[in-house]
Design a protein around this motif. Sequence first.
Motif, mmCIF file in Angstrom:
data_model
loop_
_atom_site.group_PDB
_atom_site.id
_atom_site.type_symbol
_atom_site.label_atom_id
_atom_site.label_comp_id
_atom_site.label_asym_id
_atom_site.label_seq_id
_atom_site.Cartn_x
_atom_site.Cartn_y
_atom_site.Cartn_z
ATOM 1 N N GLU A 17 0.841 -1.191 0.000
ATOM 2 C CA GLU A 17 0.000 0.000 0.000
ATOM 3 C C GLU A 17 0.876 1.240 0.000
ATOM 4 N N ASP A 18 0.288 2.344 -0.433
ATOM 5 C CA ASP A 18 0.998 3.609 -0.358
ATOM 6 C C ASP A 18 0.001 4.748 -0.182
ATOM 7 N N TYR A 19 0.544 5.923 0.137
ATOM 8 C CA TYR A 19 -0.268 7.107 0.405
ATOM 9 C C TYR A 19 0.311 8.276 -0.375
ATOM 10 N N ILE A 20 -0.575 9.070 -0.935
ATOM 11 C CA ILE A 20 -0.186 10.287 -1.635
ATOM 12 C C ILE A 20 -0.928 11.429 -0.971
ATOM 13 N N GLU A 21 -0.210 12.498 -0.634
ATOM 14 C CA GLU A 21 -0.848 13.666 -0.028
ATOM 15 C C GLU A 21 -0.352 14.922 -0.729
ATOM 16 N N LYS A 58 -4.041 0.397 -2.207
ATOM 17 C CA LYS A 58 -3.640 -0.880 -1.632
ATOM 18 C C LYS A 58 -3.911 -1.996 -2.639
ATOM 19 N N VAL A 59 -2.926 -2.892 -2.794
ATOM 20 C CA VAL A 59 -3.066 -4.043 -3.678
ATOM 21 C C VAL A 59 -2.869 -5.304 -2.839
ATOM 22 N N LEU A 70 1.977 -2.897 -10.023
ATOM 23 C CA LEU A 70 0.659 -2.324 -10.289
ATOM 24 C C LEU A 70 0.587 -0.874 -9.811
ATOM 25 N N LEU A 71 1.058 -0.613 -8.588
ATOM 26 C CA LEU A 71 1.041 0.748 -8.056
ATOM 27 C C LEU A 71 1.885 1.685 -8.916
ATOM 28 N N ALA A 72 3.032 1.196 -9.394
ATOM 29 C CA ALA A 72 3.907 2.030 -10.209
ATOM 30 C C ALA A 72 3.250 2.405 -11.539
ATOM 31 N N ALA A 103 -5.821 -9.606 -8.837
ATOM 32 C CA ALA A 103 -5.411 -8.594 -7.870
ATOM 33 C C ALA A 103 -6.628 -7.868 -7.308
ATOM 34 N N ASN A 104 -6.564 -7.550 -6.049
ATOM 35 C CA ASN A 104 -7.563 -6.695 -5.413
ATOM 36 C C ASN A 104 -6.901 -5.329 -5.256
ATOM 37 N N PHE A 105 -7.277 -4.387 -6.126
ATOM 38 C CA PHE A 105 -6.656 -3.070 -6.158
ATOM 39 C C PHE A 105 -7.671 -2.047 -5.654
#
Length: 173
Positions: A17-21, A58-59, A70-72, A103-105
């Motif tokens: 998972e990652d976060y963007i703010e 989140k994947v 996938l996130l990239a 995948a669960n994205f």
Amino acid sequence: SSLELLTASTSRVLGVEDYIEKRFNAEAGGKLVMVVDRGNLEIVPADTNAVAVSVERKVTRVSDEKGRELLAQHEVTCEQSGGTVTVRARMNKDFGWWQRMSANFQVNYRIVVPRQFNLDIKTAGGNVTVGDLTGEVRGHTSGGTLTLAKITGPVWVKPSGGNGSLGPAPGAA
């Protein structure tokens, strides 16, 4: 023992998972434009002179390596031009049907805007929730629910394959 068997059969849940703010200065009367390919959107009007964008991605159900890939490839851009803040998200690469299905994205957007603001929201799939707002609201989702609280201003919404729900009419007690 049965406890040992249970522990032995339990596998770690894979996921990344990652976060963007992002934060932009914005005065009342500005506009938020969102064009995103997936995800749930929560628009939170507040006593603020800014637009604060939070994106949680989140994947799961794939290897961490595939999840990071996938996130990239899921490009999220946030930019401001004058009084308009634009958030866009799309997949840069076709991963093939088997990878998309396995995948669960999940993507969740939480956007804080001034109470007097205009919205133009398009998502290809996901629920959209908008709190009490004064301004023009345009919304379209191709597979989710649109839920609007008290909106003082013109509203155009189109849920395709989902549901729409409006809160109390302006001025209602």
